[in-house]
Design a protein around this motif. Structure first.
Motif: not given
Length: 183
Positions: A63-64, A107-109, A114-116
């Motif tokens: 997923e990552m 923004e990248l982080q 947001n997913k994990f």
């Protein structure tokens, strides 16, 4: 095999040379691996200088990678503005390069956060840093900080690639986050 994976900035040789130049006068062997990971931390310190973007459990690896391969935010340029020390786990201290507040790296982080969701990697509270050395001897870390600060001048680092690593361990995948017309 590692139980953890970490997504890091992946800089080219030109960018890494800027950091190496700072470390040229350091005559001791440095180590970026935190205490508590492995007793042979110096031997497993194979990650290049980097900014940690996110770390999670190995089970999230696919997923990552999927998330990272969809990122198209272009080159991230950060201003390295200081050399600092912070407390770390297991009674150790981290000597690191600090950066000016930078919305693009946040923004990248945030994409991974947001997913994990994991508070440690909340971009609004995270201290983005580039680890130079970790040690339990504060005086040693302080001497290194002073030596580097003697010739330190703020500079910029850029990257448009990420790398996913077993933590600690080998690279799993390198991924472009740059602007590409043929995606």
């Amino acid at each position: 095999m590692s139980k953890r994976i970490t997504m890091i900035s992946f800089m080219n040789k030109t960018e890494l040379d800027k950091i190496e130049k700072l470390m040229n006068n350091i005559k001791i062997k440095t180590c970026k691996v935190p205490y508590g990971i492995d007793e042979n931390r110096y031997n497993i310190d194979n990650l290049p200088y980097h900014f940690t973007i996110f770390a999670t459990n190995k089970e999230n690896q696919n997923e990552m990678i999927d998330i990272a391969q969809k990122i198209d935010i272009g080159k991230i340029k950060v201003k390295v503005n200081d050399v600092k020390i912070m407390k770390c786990k297991n009674g150790s201290f981290v000597l690191y390069l600090a950066i000016e507040d930078n919305e693009k790296i946040k923004e990248l982080q945030r994409i991974f956060f947001n997913k994990f969701p994991k508070e440690k990697y909340n971009p609004e509270k995270f201290t983005f840093h580039l680890t130079l050395h970790i040690d339990k001897d504060y005086d040693k870390v302080l001497k290194l900080e002073n030596k580097i600060k003697d010739s330190f001048k703020p500079f910029y680092l850029e990257f448009d690639r990420l790398a996913l690593y077993d933590y600690p361990g080998d690279m799993i995948k390198e991924i472009s986050i740059g602007k590409h017309e043929n995606r």
